[in-house]
Design an enzyme around this catalytic site. Structure first.
Site, short mmCIF file in Angstrom:
data_model
loop_
_atom_site.label_atom_id
_atom_site.label_comp_id
_atom_site.label_asym_id
_atom_site.label_seq_id
_atom_site.Cartn_x
_atom_site.Cartn_y
_atom_site.Cartn_z
CE LYS A 99 38.62 42.76 37.43
NZ LYS A 99 39.89 42.40 38.07
CG ASN A 100 42.15 44.56 40.42
OD1 ASN A 100 41.23 43.84 40.02
ND2 ASN A 100 43.31 44.65 39.78
CB CYS A 133 42.53 36.76 33.25
SG CYS A 133 41.32 37.97 32.76
NE ARG A 188 46.26 35.10 38.03
CZ ARG A 188 45.38 36.05 37.72
NH1 ARG A 188 44.60 35.90 36.68
NH2 ARG A 188 45.30 37.14 38.46
CG ASP A 201 46.27 43.95 35.63
OD1 ASP A 201 46.76 42.86 35.30
OD2 ASP A 201 45.52 44.08 36.62
NE ARG A 236 36.72 38.69 34.91
CZ ARG A 236 38.03 38.58 35.09
NH1 ARG A 236 38.79 38.09 34.15
NH2 ARG A 236 38.59 38.95 36.23
C1 UD1 Z 1 46.04 40.95 41.14
C2 UD1 Z 1 45.08 41.58 40.18
C3 UD1 Z 1 45.51 41.33 38.74
C4 UD1 Z 1 46.95 41.78 38.53
C5 UD1 Z 1 47.88 41.22 39.61
C6 UD1 Z 1 49.28 41.78 39.55
C7 UD1 Z 1 43.03 41.44 41.42
C8 UD1 Z 1 41.69 40.84 41.57
N1 UD1 Z 1 43.77 41.03 40.41
O1 UD1 Z 1 46.00 39.55 40.86
O2 UD1 Z 1 44.65 42.05 37.88
O3 UD1 Z 1 47.41 41.32 37.28
O4 UD1 Z 1 47.35 41.49 40.90
O5 UD1 Z 1 49.25 43.14 39.67
O6 UD1 Z 1 43.41 42.31 42.17
N2 UD1 Z 1 51.83 34.41 43.33
C9 UD1 Z 1 52.34 33.28 43.92
N3 UD1 Z 1 51.68 32.79 45.02
C10 UD1 Z 1 50.58 33.37 45.53
C11 UD1 Z 1 50.08 34.53 44.91
C12 UD1 Z 1 50.72 35.03 43.80
O7 UD1 Z 1 53.35 32.73 43.49
O8 UD1 Z 1 50.04 32.87 46.53
C13 UD1 Z 1 52.52 34.98 42.15
C14 UD1 Z 1 51.61 34.99 40.91
O9 UD1 Z 1 51.67 33.75 40.23
C15 UD1 Z 1 52.20 36.13 40.13
C16 UD1 Z 1 52.66 37.11 41.22
O10 UD1 Z 1 52.77 36.34 42.41
O11 UD1 Z 1 53.33 35.68 39.43
C17 UD1 Z 1 51.74 38.27 41.47
O12 UD1 Z 1 50.43 37.79 41.67
P1 UD1 Z 1 49.37 38.57 42.56
O13 UD1 Z 1 49.89 39.94 42.86
O14 UD1 Z 1 48.98 37.72 43.70
O15 UD1 Z 1 48.16 38.67 41.56
P2 UD1 Z 1 46.62 38.53 41.89
O16 UD1 Z 1 46.34 39.02 43.27
O17 UD1 Z 1 46.13 37.19 41.49
#
Ligand code: UD1
Length: 430
Positions: free
Chosen positions: A22-23, A117, A122, A307, A399
């Site tokens: 998915k990701n 989610c 986030r 996850d 999803r």
């Molecule tokens: C992706 C995955 C999600 C998974 C997560 C962590 C997808 C579509 N989703 O989510 O299923 O749980 O990786 O493995 O691929 N953060 C910041 N600033 C940013 C971005 C992130 O502070 O600009 C923080 C987030 O709040 C979180 C951490 O970094 O605490 C990791 O987030 P991130 O790896 O970016 O998660 P997603 O890409 O949203």
């Protein structure tokens, strides 16, 4: 809102085949916006997040045709520079990849802030930091992210991520592919889907190296051309079924996996008493004896994935002794614990730690899927529990899990989907 009705207590057996990741898919589809020509993408998971992205891209003028349920041809050569539908974009977290893709393709982007989610705040500040390193100006206005490349286009830059972010790493890669010059991403995330996105982009003519390490280099190219690509198997879907076998008991061959991607989960299941045997592209999980307690701290890849946190909690709920889960990625990801406690689990949550005292059995009852992976955990708990479990709000689960009913039924689990009156347009009172 639809439901799953599960009769628990039957050990799982046979085989289950894992779908595409998915990701990876939710990044690769938007990245196809950068390509002139047709991308044939195979092993695309047939899940609602992908269906939404297909709809969003079609709205923009992409020609997308399905050759079968998991293979699609996507031609974005003639997409129009129109805004993506806000209503659709808000329904999917990964719509943030449209920012990088639109910026790279059109030199500007306007995308509604993503949904998906809810695990607390986030932010997308690291994505923005990356686009700014490419020379873009980015504003947040009334729930929209607006990004503008300079007049002479994006140019390569260096970005050092303050937090290891999967989304930011992939979004910056997408934005940088057609920029002039070289982009360096330091402290990059290393998840398998990051390597998969890089491989997809390279198959279309990009020059991305270092994906899978914390130092990624993107050398900008003038254009991408069409080609074929097959998405990797889904690490989290595979992990979910592996954990299901460990929690419920039984003996299942999980097919179409990359065992290396599963190392952390395989190791934890062995520690808890399951037998895990690796083959070239399959893993067998067997569990007949008692489950042993364990501790988990969620970490970026190659650590234990956040996850998989709700799913492993079900094993811990049934293990002997007290287990601990420390969530280190998100502020709040224990909402599902209250639902497991309703089934007889004994879990106390102290801010970012769940303390799980194992119980001999869970009892079926009505529970909610609070989010995608929490929903998967409820299904596992239902399969392991005595009696009937009804999981509500299963739209979350759909999803990210292709054909979950058939896959579980194929392993001998008793699960059926019930469509509610609302979906059938029958007045609820009747
Ligand atoms: C992706 C995955 C999600 C998974 C997560 C962590 C997808 C579509 N989703 O989510 O299923 O749980 O990786 O493995 O691929 N953060 C910041 N600033 C940013 C971005 C992130 O502070 O600009 C923080 C987030 O709040 C979180 C951490 O970094 O605490 C990791 O987030 P991130 O790896 O970016 O998660 P997603 O890409 O949203």
């Amino acid at each position: 809102m639809n439901k799953y009705v599960i009769q628990g207590g039957t050990p799982l057996s046979g085989t289950v085949t894992i779908s595409g990741a998915k990701n990876a898919a939710v990044a690769i589809l938007p990245a196809a916006l950068l390509v002139n020509g047709t991308c044939r993408i195979e092993n695309v998971p047939n899940i609602s997040d992908v269906c939404l992205l297909v709809e969003i891209l079609r709205d923009m003028g992409a020609k997308i045709s399905y050759l079968n349920a998991n293979t699609l041809d996507i031609d974005c050569t003639h997409v129009r520079d129109v805004e993506s539908s806000d209503e659709l974009v808000r329904r999917i977290r990964a719509s943030y990849y449209l920012i990088g893709a639109q910026l790279g393709r059109f030199g500007h982007a306007r995308v509604a802030l993503p949904g998906g989610c809810n695990f607390g705040a986030r932010p997308i500040d690291q994505h923005i930091k990356g686009f700014e390193a490419l020379g873009a100006t980015v504003d947040l206005n009334n729930g929209f992210v607006c990004a503008y490349a300079p007049e002479n286009g994006l140019r390569g830059g260096r970005v050092n991520l303050d937090v290891v972010s999967v989304g930011a790493t992939m979004n910056i890669m997408i934005g940088a592919v057609l920029a002039e010059g070289t982009t360096i991403i330091e402290n990059a995330a290393k998840e398998p889907h990051i390597v998969d996105l890089a491989n997809f982009l390279n198959a279309m003519g990009a020059k991305v190296s270092g994906a899978g390490t914390d130092h990624i280099k993107v050398r900008g190219v003038r254009a991408l051309r069409g080609g074929s690509y097959s998405i990797i198997p889904d690490q989290i879907e595979a992990g979910t079924y592996m954990v299901a076998v460990a929690a419920v008991g039984g003996n299942v061959l999980v097919r179409n996996v990359i065992p290396k991607h599963m190392d952390c989960i395989s190791a934890k299941l062995r520690e808890m008493g399951a037998k895990v045997t690796e083959y070239d592209d399959a893993i067998r999980v067997q569990r007949t004896g008692l489950l042993r307690r364990a501790n988990v701290k969620t970490m970026p890849y190659p650590g234990f994935p956040t996850d998989m946190q709700p799913q492993i909690a079900v094993c811990m709920a049934l293990a002997s002794g007290v287990s601990f889960i420390r969530e280190s990625i998100y502020d709040t990801r224990f909402g599902y614990c209250a639902e497991l406690n309703r089934m007889g689990a004994s879990i106390k949550v102290e801010t970012k730690t769940a303390v799980i005292s194992g119980v001999a059995k869970l009892q079926g009852c009505a529970v909610r899927a609070c989010d995608l992976r929490a929903g998967a955990a409820m299904v596992i708990a239902g399969l392991a529990a005595e009696g009937e479990t009804v999981v509500e709000d299963v739209e979350y689960i759909e999803r990210g899990y292709e054909d979950i009913i058939h896959k579980i039924s194929g392993m001998g689990g008793s699960i059926r989907r019930m469509e509610t009156a609302a979906e059938l347009s029958i007045p609820a009172a009747v």
